[in-house]
Design an enzyme around this catalytic site. Structure first.
Site, PDB file in Angstrom:
ATOM      1  N   ASN A 106       0.873  -1.182   0.000  1.00 26.26           N
ATOM      2  CA  ASN A 106       0.000   0.000   0.000  1.00 26.26           C
ATOM      3  C   ASN A 106       0.910   1.232   0.000  1.00 26.26           C
ATOM      4  O   ASN A 106       1.507   1.561   1.019  1.00 26.26           O
ATOM      5  CB  ASN A 106      -0.891  -0.031   1.254  1.00 26.26           C
ATOM      6  N   TRP A 107       0.980   1.860  -1.152  1.00 19.43           N
ATOM      7  CA  TRP A 107       1.911   2.997  -1.281  1.00 19.43           C
ATOM      8  C   TRP A 107       1.362   4.263  -0.637  1.00 19.43           C
ATOM      9  O   TRP A 107       2.075   5.254  -0.522  1.00 19.43           O
ATOM     10  CB  TRP A 107       2.209   3.261  -2.756  1.00 19.43           C
ATOM     11  N   LYS A 108       0.105   4.234  -0.272  1.00 18.42           N
ATOM     12  CA  LYS A 108      -0.556   5.407   0.323  1.00 18.42           C
ATOM     13  C   LYS A 108      -0.370   6.632  -0.595  1.00 18.42           C
ATOM     14  O   LYS A 108      -0.291   6.470  -1.807  1.00 18.42           O
ATOM     15  CB  LYS A 108      -0.041   5.644   1.744  1.00 18.42           C
ATOM     16  N   HIS A 124      -9.424   1.452   5.264  1.00 18.25           N
ATOM     17  CA  HIS A 124      -8.132   1.643   5.919  1.00 18.25           C
ATOM     18  C   HIS A 124      -8.304   2.614   7.088  1.00 18.25           C
ATOM     19  O   HIS A 124      -9.086   3.564   7.001  1.00 18.25           O
ATOM     20  CB  HIS A 124      -7.110   2.186   4.911  1.00 18.25           C
ATOM     21  N   GLY A 130       3.057  -1.016   4.229  1.00 18.60           N
ATOM     22  CA  GLY A 130       3.040   0.407   3.895  1.00 18.60           C
ATOM     23  C   GLY A 130       4.433   0.879   3.532  1.00 18.60           C
ATOM     24  O   GLY A 130       4.939   0.632   2.432  1.00 18.60           O
ATOM     25  N   GLY A 131       5.087   1.547   4.466  1.00 17.53           N
ATOM     26  CA  GLY A 131       6.388   2.173   4.226  1.00 17.53           C
ATOM     27  C   GLY A 131       7.405   1.285   3.512  1.00 17.53           C
ATOM     28  O   GLY A 131       8.070   1.731   2.572  1.00 17.53           O
ATOM     29  N   GLU A 154      -6.608   4.979   8.080  1.00 16.80           N
ATOM     30  CA  GLU A 154      -6.362   6.389   7.739  1.00 16.80           C
ATOM     31  C   GLU A 154      -7.601   7.017   7.114  1.00 16.80           C
ATOM     32  O   GLU A 154      -7.880   8.203   7.308  1.00 16.80           O
ATOM     33  CB  GLU A 154      -5.144   6.489   6.812  1.00 16.80           C
ATOM     34  N   SER A 161       3.796  -1.738  10.268  1.00 11.72           N
ATOM     35  CA  SER A 161       5.247  -1.764  10.461  1.00 11.72           C
ATOM     36  C   SER A 161       5.889  -3.101  10.084  1.00 11.72           C
ATOM     37  O   SER A 161       6.830  -3.556  10.737  1.00 11.72           O
ATOM     38  CB  SER A 161       5.614  -1.381  11.897  1.00 11.72           C
ATOM     39  N   GLU A 212      -5.060  -4.614  10.840  1.00  9.64           N
ATOM     40  CA  GLU A 212      -4.037  -3.594  11.003  1.00  9.64           C
ATOM     41  C   GLU A 212      -4.281  -2.826  12.299  1.00  9.64           C
ATOM     42  O   GLU A 212      -5.104  -1.887  12.324  1.00  9.64           O
ATOM     43  CB  GLU A 212      -4.075  -2.601   9.836  1.00  9.64           C
ATOM     44  N   GLY A 220       2.799   2.673  10.670  1.00 10.12           N
ATOM     45  CA  GLY A 220       3.718   3.790  10.465  1.00 10.12           C
ATOM     46  C   GLY A 220       4.479   4.209  11.715  1.00 10.12           C
ATOM     47  O   GLY A 220       5.117   5.257  11.742  1.00 10.12           O
TER      48      GLY A 220
HETATM   49  P1  13P Z   1       3.259   0.701   7.579  1.00 12.99           P
HETATM   50  O1  13P Z   1       3.764  -0.600   7.013  1.00 12.99           O
HETATM   51  O2  13P Z   1       3.946   1.903   7.009  1.00 12.99           O
HETATM   52  O3  13P Z   1       3.213   0.670   9.071  1.00 12.99           O
HETATM   53  O4  13P Z   1       1.727   0.841   7.084  1.00 12.99           O
HETATM   54  C1  13P Z   1       0.890  -0.229   7.241  1.00 12.99           C
HETATM   55  C2  13P Z   1      -0.363   0.057   6.513  1.00 12.99           C
HETATM   56  O5  13P Z   1      -1.143   0.916   6.901  1.00 12.99           O
HETATM   57  C3  13P Z   1      -0.647  -0.698   5.294  1.00 12.99           C
HETATM   58  O6  13P Z   1      -1.929  -0.468   4.840  1.00 12.99           O
END
Ligand code: 13P
Length: 253
Positions: A9-11, A94, A231-232, A96, A210, A164, A170
């Site tokens: 997930n590149w956000k 999600h 994510g990251g 967020e 993470s 999650e 993050g």
């Molecule tokens: P991180 O891997 O950056 O913690 O993000 C997880 C995430 O929200 C994937 O959707």
């Protein structure tokens, strides 16, 4: 046996040219890794270009969101029908989006319904906040989110669930493999109650929060965990490839 799935997930990261560069850098290596479903979820504006790049490969594409109406006067929104041409998966609910864009359980449910109707496979995200975790409310929260998101849905039809925990997203503070396995097992029992044991056995439930190349094996070797939503680390070619490779190796054992 469930085939594990790793989704990046590149956000809200990467311009169009950065997205092209990132995919071009991992494409060949990623394509070679078997025993794992690999899904990239770039921003909307890069879906078409990334889709062209991965055409003919084993890599699949997902969007990060959608609106629940097919078309009309909804300035700025993206409909399920627009996505079916472009991708197979779509992330829904999600944390967020729940946190910053006020997505309620009802909205998440409408999005899941709309995605399934359009033939997209939702990656439905659920997870508790830090204060809920500390108050011992994890199971209550994931049960509420799951049941509300699945209201009126009588078949999972390839849907993926991602657990999650919000406190792990993050923050660099991942859950432990054991914690994640336990909650994911709990979610699976919920699915068994809502549907049946076959649906519960088949559904892939990912862990997200993470995940890195350093801790991927810890998660992927847990029996209940069906993959990861990254994510990251999915923005770093080496990290993402390593996570997918580790998953494939565990599966081979
Ligand atoms: P991180 O891997 O950056 O913690 O993000 C997880 C995430 O929200 C994937 O959707």
């Amino acid at each position: 046996m469930r085939v594990p799935l790793i989704a990046g997930n590149w956000k809200m990261n990467t311009t169009l040219s950065e997205a092209i560069e990132l995919v071009s850098g991992i494409l060949r290596e990623l394509d070679k890794i078997d025993n794992v479903d690999k899904v990239l979820c770039p921003p909307f504006i890069s879906l078409a270009a990334v889709g062209e790049l991965i055409k003919g490969s084993s890599i699949k594409l997902g969007a990060q969101n959608l609106y629940f109406v097919e078309k009309g006067a909804y300035t700025g929104e993206i409909s399920p029908l627009m996505l079916t041409d472009l991708c197979e998966f779509v992330i829904i609910g999600h944390s967020e989006r729940r946190q910053y864009f006020n997505e309620t359980g009802e909205i998440v449910n409408k999005k899941v319904q709309a995605a399934l109707k359009a033939g997209l496979k939702p990656i439905l995200c659920i997870g508790e906040r830090l204060e809920e975790n500390e108050a011992g409310l994890t199971e209550e929260v994931v049960t509420r989110q799951l049941r509300s998101a699945l209201t009126g849905i009588d078949r999972l039809s390839g849907m993926i669930i991602a657990y999650e925990p919000v406190w792990a997203i993050g923050t660099g503070k991942a859950a432990t493999g054991e914690q994640a396995n336990q909650t994911i097992g709990f979610i699976r029992r919920n699915i068994s109650e809502l549907y049946d044991t076959e649906a519960a056995q088949n559904v892939r439930i990912l862990y997200g929060g993470s995940v890195t190349a350093e801790n991927a094996t810890e998660f992927m070797q847990q029996p209940e965990i069906g993959g990861a939503l990254v994510g990251g680390a999915s923005l770093k070619a080496d990290q993402f490839l390593s996570i997918v490779r580790q998953t494939s190796e565990i599966r081979r054992r």
